[in-house]
Write an enzyme that holds these catalytic residues in place. Structure first.
Site, mmCIF file in Angstrom:
data_model
loop_
_atom_site.group_PDB
_atom_site.id
_atom_site.type_symbol
_atom_site.label_atom_id
_atom_site.label_comp_id
_atom_site.label_asym_id
_atom_site.label_seq_id
_atom_site.Cartn_x
_atom_site.Cartn_y
_atom_site.Cartn_z
ATOM 1 N N MET A 1 57.991 59.226 22.381
ATOM 2 C CA MET A 1 57.624 59.934 23.609
ATOM 3 C C MET A 1 58.003 59.086 24.832
ATOM 4 O O MET A 1 57.511 59.325 25.936
ATOM 5 C CB MET A 1 56.123 60.236 23.602
ATOM 6 N N HIS B 1 58.553 50.272 24.258
ATOM 7 C CA HIS B 1 58.104 48.877 24.178
ATOM 8 C C HIS B 1 58.640 48.266 22.890
ATOM 9 O O HIS B 1 59.364 48.928 22.125
ATOM 10 C CB HIS B 1 56.574 48.805 24.280
ATOM 11 N N HIS C 1 58.554 50.259 19.614
ATOM 12 C CA HIS C 1 59.651 51.204 19.425
ATOM 13 C C HIS C 1 60.931 50.472 19.024
ATOM 14 O O HIS C 1 61.684 50.922 18.154
ATOM 15 C CB HIS C 1 59.926 51.974 20.722
ATOM 16 N N GLN D 1 49.579 60.012 11.200
ATOM 17 C CA GLN D 1 50.773 60.768 11.581
ATOM 18 C C GLN D 1 51.908 60.522 10.582
ATOM 19 O O GLN D 1 52.592 61.441 10.139
ATOM 20 C CB GLN D 1 51.205 60.345 12.994
ATOM 21 N N MET E 1 50.797 47.218 20.215
ATOM 22 C CA MET E 1 51.543 47.755 21.359
ATOM 23 C C MET E 1 51.443 49.266 21.371
ATOM 24 O O MET E 1 51.460 49.912 20.324
ATOM 25 C CB MET E 1 53.001 47.336 21.271
ATOM 26 N N SER F 1 52.210 52.710 24.338
ATOM 27 C CA SER F 1 52.599 53.087 25.707
ATOM 28 C C SER F 1 51.369 53.218 26.595
ATOM 29 O O SER F 1 51.406 52.903 27.781
ATOM 30 C CB SER F 1 53.356 54.412 25.690
ATOM 31 N N ARG F 2 50.275 53.693 26.025
ATOM 32 C CA ARG F 2 49.065 53.919 26.833
ATOM 33 C C ARG F 2 48.399 52.614 27.272
ATOM 34 O O ARG F 2 47.526 52.652 28.140
ATOM 35 C CB ARG F 2 48.055 54.761 26.051
HETATM 36 N N1 LIG Z 1 52.920 48.858 18.120
HETATM 37 C C1 LIG Z 1 53.673 49.656 17.369
HETATM 38 N N2 LIG Z 1 54.178 49.205 16.208
HETATM 39 C C2 LIG Z 1 54.935 50.009 15.416
HETATM 40 N N3 LIG Z 1 55.260 51.267 15.721
HETATM 41 C C3 LIG Z 1 54.792 51.757 16.879
HETATM 42 C C4 LIG Z 1 53.988 50.983 17.759
HETATM 43 N N4 LIG Z 1 53.681 51.738 18.825
HETATM 44 C C5 LIG Z 1 54.247 52.935 18.631
HETATM 45 N N5 LIG Z 1 54.915 52.951 17.468
HETATM 46 C C6 LIG Z 1 55.616 54.088 16.884
HETATM 47 O O1 LIG Z 1 56.587 54.568 17.785
HETATM 48 C C7 LIG Z 1 56.776 55.953 17.565
HETATM 49 C C8 LIG Z 1 56.710 56.658 18.871
HETATM 50 O O2 LIG Z 1 55.391 56.508 19.380
HETATM 51 P P1 LIG Z 1 54.989 56.819 20.863
HETATM 52 O O3 LIG Z 1 56.225 57.068 21.670
HETATM 53 O O4 LIG Z 1 53.905 57.808 20.884
HETATM 54 O O5 LIG Z 1 54.463 55.417 21.366
HETATM 55 P P2 LIG Z 1 53.025 54.851 21.368
HETATM 56 O O6 LIG Z 1 53.100 53.482 21.896
HETATM 57 O O7 LIG Z 1 52.428 55.123 20.032
HETATM 58 O O8 LIG Z 1 52.324 55.695 22.445
HETATM 59 P P3 LIG Z 1 50.821 56.083 22.552
HETATM 60 O O9 LIG Z 1 50.325 55.284 23.669
HETATM 61 O O10 LIG Z 1 50.984 57.529 22.799
HETATM 62 O O11 LIG Z 1 50.107 55.791 21.283
HETATM 63 C C9 LIG Z 1 55.677 56.402 16.588
HETATM 64 O O12 LIG Z 1 56.235 56.493 15.290
HETATM 65 C C10 LIG Z 1 54.694 55.262 16.679
HETATM 66 O O13 LIG Z 1 53.936 55.085 15.500
HETATM 67 C C1 LIG Z 2 56.181 61.572 16.474
HETATM 68 C C2 LIG Z 2 56.081 61.992 17.926
HETATM 69 C C3 LIG Z 2 57.353 61.557 18.666
HETATM 70 C C4 LIG Z 2 56.019 63.514 17.965
HETATM 71 O O1 LIG Z 2 55.895 63.984 19.261
HETATM 72 C C5 LIG Z 2 54.832 61.408 18.607
HETATM 73 O O2 LIG Z 2 53.668 61.902 18.050
HETATM 74 C C6 LIG Z 2 54.849 59.913 18.656
HETATM 75 O O3 LIG Z 2 55.550 59.395 19.528
HETATM 76 O O4 LIG Z 2 54.198 59.250 17.830
HETATM 77 N N1 BAL Z 3 51.899 58.115 19.235
HETATM 78 C C1 BAL Z 3 51.008 59.230 19.295
HETATM 79 C C2 BAL Z 3 51.378 60.267 20.268
HETATM 80 C C3 BAL Z 3 50.173 60.853 20.938
HETATM 81 O O1 BAL Z 3 49.153 60.159 21.066
HETATM 82 O O2 BAL Z 3 50.193 62.011 21.390
#
Ligand SMILES: Nc1ncnc2c1ncn2[C@@H]1O[C@H](COP(=O)(O)OP(=O)(O)OP(=O)(O)O)[C@@H](O)[C@H]1O
Ligand SMILES: CC(C)(CO)[C@@H](O)C(=O)[O-]
Ligand code: BAL
Length: 323
Positions: free
Chosen positions: A48, A52, A55, A197, A228, A230-231
């Site tokens: 999304m 960071h 990702h 998920q 880590m 995004s939030r």
């Molecule tokens: N710290 C992390 N370590 C490994 N994978 C991660 C991490 N943070 C996010 N991901 C993975 O990155 C992918 C995209 O996640 P997303 O863009 O929602 O980021 P996020 O940091 O999880 O954001 P949010 O703040 O929404 O939780 C997902 O498969 C998520 O599990």
């Molecule tokens: C898998 C995903 C991209 C679906 O919108 C989201 O839930 C996320 O970033 O973890």
């Molecule tokens: N990584 C999860 C996306 C969500 O919180 O909507």
């Protein structure tokens, strides 16, 4: 005339050294198909945005598994309830492009909208929006929407995040299925930070015979242990300090289990107490089987301790596997 990536113009396709920016479903699909016809394999990393190091670690995993890497950036309205933080979700598109380019990603798929809008009927004709209503599909839209097909992973979507976010997994499964249909990847990489998920998507792929291999990639943490996310950008310094209690609580539970504490209620209490004492508000703490996510009372198989907790307005999730 060359287009600047950071201009306000939003063309369908822009080239930036190696990284191609694709905004259109049909272009994305033909990009993928032409590469696959040449015998190249494709890995998809759905995100999304606001990228960071977590990702980037998924991208590194993906690079070890396929010839070409596509990252999707799409903040999916279908997985947010109206009360959730869709409008506050952070974004930094130009920063993301720089990171993806430096990481050697081949293409980024960033559609403006992935759902058919209510103003396009089933024959593809444009119509006026009914009562001027919002045209993107959201989780709760029913009558009048151009989108009415949702994927449910019926048991795994229940409990934990499925309890607090009732439409979340329906939206995630549906958008990931759409991405798989558009990109047609050989492999897709998801983070184990979003453990439920990851399991929901594995199950959907198995049950619906998607020809995609789903890989779970390990959680990446900041040096102080915070997973880590995004939030995290929305945490004040004090809230961030308090949020360190999540990882601390998980480590304590794992240590206690390794020392012989097998009772899951006691372990969950330990986690809850550690987070609450630090000032976090517990959403849930569960100990479940790693594969089927069924709750466990006594540890006798590989489990994962899953946590969601609020720090101010920020809901964070984390987990730790105990093998
Ligand atoms: N710290 C992390 N370590 C490994 N994978 C991660 C991490 N943070 C996010 N991901 C993975 O990155 C992918 C995209 O996640 P997303 O863009 O929602 O980021 P996020 O940091 O999880 O954001 P949010 O703040 O929404 O939780 C997902 O498969 C998520 O599990
Ligand atoms: C898998 C995903 C991209 C679906 O919108 C989201 O839930 C996320 O970033 O973890
Ligand atoms: N990584 C999860 C996306 C969500 O919180 O909507």
């Amino acid at each position: 005339m060359p287009l600047s990536l950071f201009s306000s113009q939003r063309p369908n396709q822009i080239e930036m050294s190696e990284l191609e920016v694709l905004r259109d479903k049909a272009l994305m699909r033909s990009w993928s198909r032409s590469r696959r016809c040449n015998g190249q394999t494709i890995a998809l990393v759905p995100t999304m945005g606001f990228l960071h190091e977590g990702h980037l670690s998924l991208i590194r995993t993906a690079k070890s598994l396929a010839d070409l890497i596509i990252v999707s950036i799409y903040v999916n309205p279908g997985q947010f309830s109206p009360s959730e933080d869709l409008s506050a979700y952070p974004s930094d598109f130009s920063g993301d492009l720089r990171k993806l380019s430096a990481a050697g990603v081949n293409a980024v798929f960033c559609p403006g909208e992935l759902y058919h809008s209510a103003s396009v009927n089933e024959f593809g004709d444009h119509q006026e929006a009914i009562n001027g209503e919002r045209e993107v599909a959201s989780c709760l839209e029913d009558g009048g929407s151009g989108h009415e097909t949702w994927i449910r992973v019926e048991r795994l979507e229940k409990g934990m995040c499925g309890t607090s976010r009732p439409v979340f997994f329906r939206g995630v499964a549906t958008v990931v299925a759409k991405l798989f249909n558009i990109v047609e990847p050989d492999v897709a990489v998801f983070g184990k930070k979003d453990y439920q998920q990851w399991r929901v998507i594995c199950r959907m792929v198995r049950d619906l015979d998607f020809a995609v291999k789903v890989i779970g990639s390990n959680i990446i943490r900041d040096a102080d242990g915070l997973a880590m996310s995004s939030r995290n950008v929305h945490l004040s310094p004090t809230q961030r300090e308090k949020a360190l209690s999540i990882n601390r609580s998980l480590s304590k539970a794992k240590l206690a289990a390794e020392k012989g504490q097998k009772n899951c209620q006691d372990l969950k209490d330990l986690v809850k107490q550690t987070i609450s004492e630090a000032g976090g508000k517990i959403d849930y703490v569960e100990i479940v089987e790693q594969q089927g996510l069924r709750p466990v009372e006594e540890i006798s198989c590989p489990v994962v301790v899953c946590v969601a907790a609020w720090f101010g307005n920020v809901r964070l999730i984390d987990n730790l596997e105990i093998d």
